[in-house]
Design a protein around this motif. Structure first.
Motif, PDB file in Angstrom:
ATOM      1  N   THR A 135       2.341   1.437   6.241  1.00 10.53           N
ATOM      2  CA  THR A 135       3.179   1.418   5.042  1.00 10.53           C
ATOM      3  C   THR A 135       4.281   2.472   5.154  1.00 10.53           C
ATOM      4  N   TRP A 138      -6.991  14.159   6.208  1.00 11.29           N
ATOM      5  CA  TRP A 138      -5.907  14.000   7.158  1.00 11.29           C
ATOM      6  C   TRP A 138      -5.427  15.352   7.656  1.00 11.29           C
ATOM      7  N   ALA A 162      -3.897   4.919  -0.711  1.00 10.42           N
ATOM      8  CA  ALA A 162      -4.620   5.764   0.231  1.00 10.42           C
ATOM      9  C   ALA A 162      -4.371   7.210  -0.178  1.00 10.42           C
ATOM     10  N   ARG A 181      -8.612   4.425  -1.748  1.00  4.34           N
ATOM     11  CA  ARG A 181      -9.334   4.840  -0.551  1.00  4.34           C
ATOM     12  C   ARG A 181      -9.015   6.306  -0.303  1.00  4.34           C
ATOM     13  N   ARG A 237      -0.101   4.842  10.701  1.00  5.40           N
ATOM     14  CA  ARG A 237      -1.489   4.384  10.854  1.00  5.40           C
ATOM     15  C   ARG A 237      -1.896   3.445   9.719  1.00  5.40           C
ATOM     16  N   GLU A 238      -1.421   3.754   8.511  1.00  5.38           N
ATOM     17  CA  GLU A 238      -1.768   2.941   7.345  1.00  5.38           C
ATOM     18  C   GLU A 238      -0.896   1.686   7.226  1.00  5.38           C
ATOM     19  N   LYS A 291       0.841  -1.178   0.000  1.00  5.75           N
ATOM     20  CA  LYS A 291       0.000   0.000   0.000  1.00  5.75           C
ATOM     21  C   LYS A 291       0.885   1.240   0.000  1.00  5.75           C
ATOM     22  N   VAL A 334       0.700   5.800   0.270  1.00  5.83           N
ATOM     23  CA  VAL A 334      -0.073   6.994   0.596  1.00  5.83           C
ATOM     24  C   VAL A 334       0.317   8.088  -0.389  1.00  5.83           C
TER      25      VAL A 334
END
Length: 159
Positions: free
Chosen positions: A82, A69, A32, A65, A79-80, A3, A5
């Motif tokens: 990654t 933030w 994300a 997704r 938190r994710e 994943k 971000v």
């Protein structure tokens, strides 16, 4: 599952941003997209509107997704779950800014891995600022934003 971000103000989300997310989908199982709250920027669109626009662009892509933030990006990465943080780069000015940000963030989290994705040549001049100026001065901007973003803006400007 891999994943990444991709965070930004996205005020509004442009075709360049969309291209970056689509390239991320070729590399990652999930992207994300974080709509950042930047207290130093005065936004034309609310954070919720920006989230809705991006969700509309990727309505048929479950691997994207979208969230809001507020905070430091390294906390979002933790938190994710990654280390992969993606940044789109149009020019040397973007690179200098992103590189300085990378080193500051790296001090906060040494596991951070930033990936720079260069913009396609046809998108080098496209920015959210360009789009906002076109909107403010009632100039054409359809080619600078994804169709779903254009439709959202047009619909909400008429109400």
């Amino acid at each position: 599952m891999k994943k990444c971000v991709f965070a930004g103000t996205f005020d509004p989300f442009t075709v360049g941003h969309e291209d970056t997310v689509r390239k991320c989908l070729a590399l990652f199982d999930e992207v994300a997209v974080a709509v950042a709250e930047n207290k130093q920027k005065r936004c034309m669109f609310s954070a919720q509107a920006r989230v809705e626009m991006i969700r509309a662009v990727f309505a048929d892509e479950p691997r994207v997704r979208v969230m809001r933030w507020e905070g430091v990006i390294v906390d979002l990465l933790k938190r994710e779950g990654t280390p992969f943080y993606v940044r789109g780069i149009r020019n040397t000015v973007d690179f200098e800014y992103e590189n300085a940000d990378f080193y500051a963030s790296r001090d906060l989290d040494p596991s951070l891995i930033t990936l720079y994705i260069p913009a396609e040549q046809k998108h080098l001049h496209v920015s959210s600022t360009l789009v906002k100026n076109c909107i403010a001065f009632e100039k054409p901007y359809r080619e600078y934003v994804p169709a779903a973003v254009y439709e959202y803006i047009q619909k909400n400007r008429q109400e």
